[in-house]
Scaffold this motif. Structure first.
Motif, mmCIF file in Angstrom:
data_model
loop_
_atom_site.group_PDB
_atom_site.id
_atom_site.type_symbol
_atom_site.label_atom_id
_atom_site.label_comp_id
_atom_site.label_asym_id
_atom_site.label_seq_id
_atom_site.Cartn_x
_atom_site.Cartn_y
_atom_site.Cartn_z
ATOM 1 N N ARG A 1 0.832 -1.209 0.000
ATOM 2 C CA ARG A 1 0.000 0.000 0.000
ATOM 3 C C ARG A 1 0.869 1.263 0.000
ATOM 4 O O ARG A 1 0.655 2.173 -0.797
ATOM 5 N N PHE B 1 4.098 1.828 -0.865
ATOM 6 C CA PHE B 1 4.847 2.098 -2.105
ATOM 7 C C PHE B 1 3.887 2.320 -3.267
ATOM 8 O O PHE B 1 4.143 3.140 -4.144
ATOM 9 N N GLY B 2 2.748 1.580 -3.264
ATOM 10 C CA GLY B 2 1.747 1.763 -4.318
ATOM 11 C C GLY B 2 1.164 3.160 -4.289
ATOM 12 O O GLY B 2 0.977 3.800 -5.324
ATOM 13 N N LEU B 3 0.885 3.666 -3.074
ATOM 14 C CA LEU B 3 0.305 5.013 -2.947
ATOM 15 C C LEU B 3 1.213 6.052 -3.604
ATOM 16 O O LEU B 3 0.738 6.974 -4.258
#
Lengths: 244, 404
Positions: B338, B340-342
């Motif tokens: 979450r 790093f994805g954000l």
């Protein structure tokens, strides 16, 4: 039976979680009422590397309900942020449910019907279309007319034939059988039997539209002519999912 | 942080690189560490060394060997360097205890000769040397004997015949000591087995193409090297190493001071399996974070993460007796996906989400943030949407909305 269903659900949850991991950081997935529910903010991301550095193209608040029978059952998608007007012209019902795609068309014309393919294909396309429509007034991929006419357009596309309801229904009847009946009249109206005319084309078409799918498509098309209340099994599923 | 880098922070990738640079061991300290363990090696091999006849060899293991060392949270320059000291003897020459003592005596005399404040500490398996000057290293030195034969036999007996016959890996196996074992003080064939060099060979094989490309680039720009083979591995950095460093920092900040955090060897092993020769840190992180969980055998039950060079060994063996270790690993993976994805998916490169700043630590981010440059002009985002639609159409992936 309950154990099998539980296992199916757990597998689907794990698949959905692996699809949204990293790529959809604002979505989360849980099991609720025997369905996998995905909720949060759906991000539309560019596939162009130089555009990616500017972040997402658009985001929409959504709720996606997957039946354990996916991909036989179409996921139900609700636009929950009221960013788009819930109107017929926007392909969103008043309850927020979105008319993403003609499911049978997507299933039969795409070899990959995985959850990943659904996220990358119809779901992304629908919300990208909404984003572009909102700003330019145009549907970038076009749109199907509402109701039966749109369904007929989509099925015509699947069956690679002319837009003629009788012809489409006859073709679906041929394909619905467990095997091709060579002695039946050829749907091309040549006056010859299938065996002596378009057998090869129909054999090819059958690989795309297996008999079960042809039955579903036929039922769905005919359901529009039946009296009100006599809805198709697909619509029954959709109606049942309305409880979420 | 160099001026050159400050000019490059105009993309997610450049920002990630700057973060890695901030948490990595500085080149000067890396060289000091290498000089220091070489110095210990020379001491162990000196004329009047008590173990000279066993031709002592000292070499790094773990993150220092793999190129995945990171600064501790708090950003102090206190690095743990793990070393192996192998004596070319046999289990007939030593008990575990006598090997530990023989190596320990020489390390103690090294510490005395070089004015160490603290005497070397006798750990369960290692001797710990604590430097207390400007480069505050803790060096854990693991006494060991060569153990190729027993290692091969062990792999053959357990059915891993291909691995057993891979000499490059099996010849690097070692037998190590453990003072908690009953046979510590007696002559025995039954010593714990390890193979840090073999693990490093496996890790290198996961990224062989990209490593060679990076070496090639360095060779072309540095006259010191006449061929790729002459470029030492540690002179270049690969996206796999950099992504692992970011993941380890994320883990360290999430479990700062807490017990049962995910162990580095599990993160490294799963990362090695998940890596598919991506050439950027961004792509590598995506690949790792999406695929790592899939390499845990039996994730729902008694989980197994085999050591790639000794599949009988389960790196997750403690998960059964301490379920919190497993829960923590899964929690960490989900949070890393979450966080790093954000940043890499949802945000533009200039806006680092608070969650990621916290995960990298505010201290580190305060070094990186001022270097991020603003865009020259604000892009017309809508055109990106239309461009994306055009791409989808060109790939034949368009679908139309419809209403029932």
């Amino acid at each position: 039976m309950a154990q099998v269903r539980e296992k199916q659900l757990q597998q689907l949850l794990s698949t959905v979680k692996s699809v949204i991991a990293f790529d959809q950081p604002k979505l989360s997935a849980v099991i609720k009422n025997n369905h996998v529910i995905v909720e949060g903010c759906f991000s539309i991301v560019s596939t162009n590397d130089s555009h990616k550095k500017h972040g997402v193209i658009a985001e929409f608040l959504v709720k996606i309900i997957f039946s354990p029978l996916y991909p036989t059952d179409e996921p139900r998608v609700l636009e929950t942020g009221n960013c788009i007007k819930h109107t017929l012209d926007n392909h969103i019902n008043t309850d927020g449910s979105c008319c993403i795609v003609v499911w049978e068309e997507w299933i039969t014309t795409n070899s990959d019907n995985s959850v990943q393919a659904y996220f990358d294909g119809p779901l992304k396309n629908f919300f990208l279309s909404q984003h572009i429509k909102k700003t330019t007034g145009e549907w970038p991929f076009g749109e199907y007319p509402h109701g039966k006419e749109g369904l007929l357009d989509a099925f015509t596309n699947v069956l690679e034939c002319s837009k003629n309801e009788t012809k489409v229904l006859y073709l679906l009847r041929i394909l619905s059988k467990d095997r091709l009946r060579g002695h039946w009249n050829c749907p091309c109206k040549s006056g010859k039997t299938i065996r002596k005319c378009c057998l090869d084309d129909l054999v090819r078409l059958r690989t795309k539209v297996p008999s079960k799918m042809a039955q579903i498509m036929s039922n769905r098309l005919q359901s529009y002519d039946r009296k009100k209340g006599n809805i198709s099994s697909h619509d029954k599923i959709t109606a049942k999912q309305g409880q979420f | 942080m160099t001026q050159k880098n400050s000019n490059q922070l105009n993309s997610h990738e450049a920002v990630l690189k700057a973060i890695v640079e901030a948490i990595d061991i500085p080149k000067s300290l890396d060289q000091i560490a290498r000089d220091r363990y070489a110095s210990i090696g020379r001491w162990l091999d000196r004329d009047n060394s008590g173990i000279r006849q066993f031709d002592p060899e000292i070499y790094p293991q773990g993150s220092f060997l793999l190129g995945t060392v990171i600064r501790p949270v708090g950003d102090a320059d206190e690095f743990d360097i793990d070393l192996v000291c192998t004596l070319k003897g046999t289990k007939n020459d030593f008990t575990m205890s006598s090997l530990k003592v023989s190596v320990g005596e020489e390390i103690k005399s090294y510490a005395k000769k070089n004015g160490f404040i603290k005497e070397p500490e006798d750990g369960r398996r290692c001797w710990t040397l604590e430097y207390s000057d400007k480069a505050n290293f803790h060096m854990d030195i693991l006494p060991a004997l060569p153990n190729a034969e027993q290692y091969r036999l062990m792999l053959e007996e357990s059915g891993h015949t291909i691995l057993a016959t891979d000499e490059k890996i099996s010849e690097k196996a070692i037998a190590i000591t453990d003072k908690t074992l009953d046979n510590f003080d007696i002559y025995s064939d039954d010593w714990p087995v390890s193979n840090p060099k073999g693990f490093a060979i496996w890790f290198k094989s996961c990224q062989a193409n990209v490593l060679n490309e990076r070496k090639q680039l360095l060779m072309e720009s540095d006259v010191m090297y006449a061929s790729v083979d002459q470029v030492p591995d540690h002179k270049v950095k690969t996206p796999l190493q950099q992504a692992i460093q970011l993941l380890k920092r994320h883990r360290d900040s999430m479990f700062d001071g807490k017990e049962n955090k995910p162990i580095s060897v599990i993160i490294t092993t799963l990362a090695g399996h998940s890596y598919n020769n991506e050439t950027t840190i961004t792509e590598t992180l995506r690949s790792l974070l999406k695929n790592m969980g899939g390499f845990i055998i039996n994730p729902e039950g008694e989980s197994w993460i085999p050591n790639p060079v000794n599949p009988i060994e389960n790196f997750a063996d403690k998960w059964k007796e301490t379920p919190e270790k497993k829960q923590n690993f899964l929690k960490w993976l989900e949070k890393a996906q979450r966080d790093f994805g954000l940043y890499l998916v949802s945000n533009n490169y200039r806006d680092i989400p608070e969650e990621l700043k916290e995960s990298i630590t505010q201290e580190t981010m305060s070094n990186v943030l001022p270097l991020i440059v603003a865009s020259v002009s604000t892009p017309a985002i809508i055109s990106f949407g239309e461009a994306e639609a055009a791409t989808i159409i060109s790939k034949g992936g368009a679908t139309k909305p419809w209403r029932k």
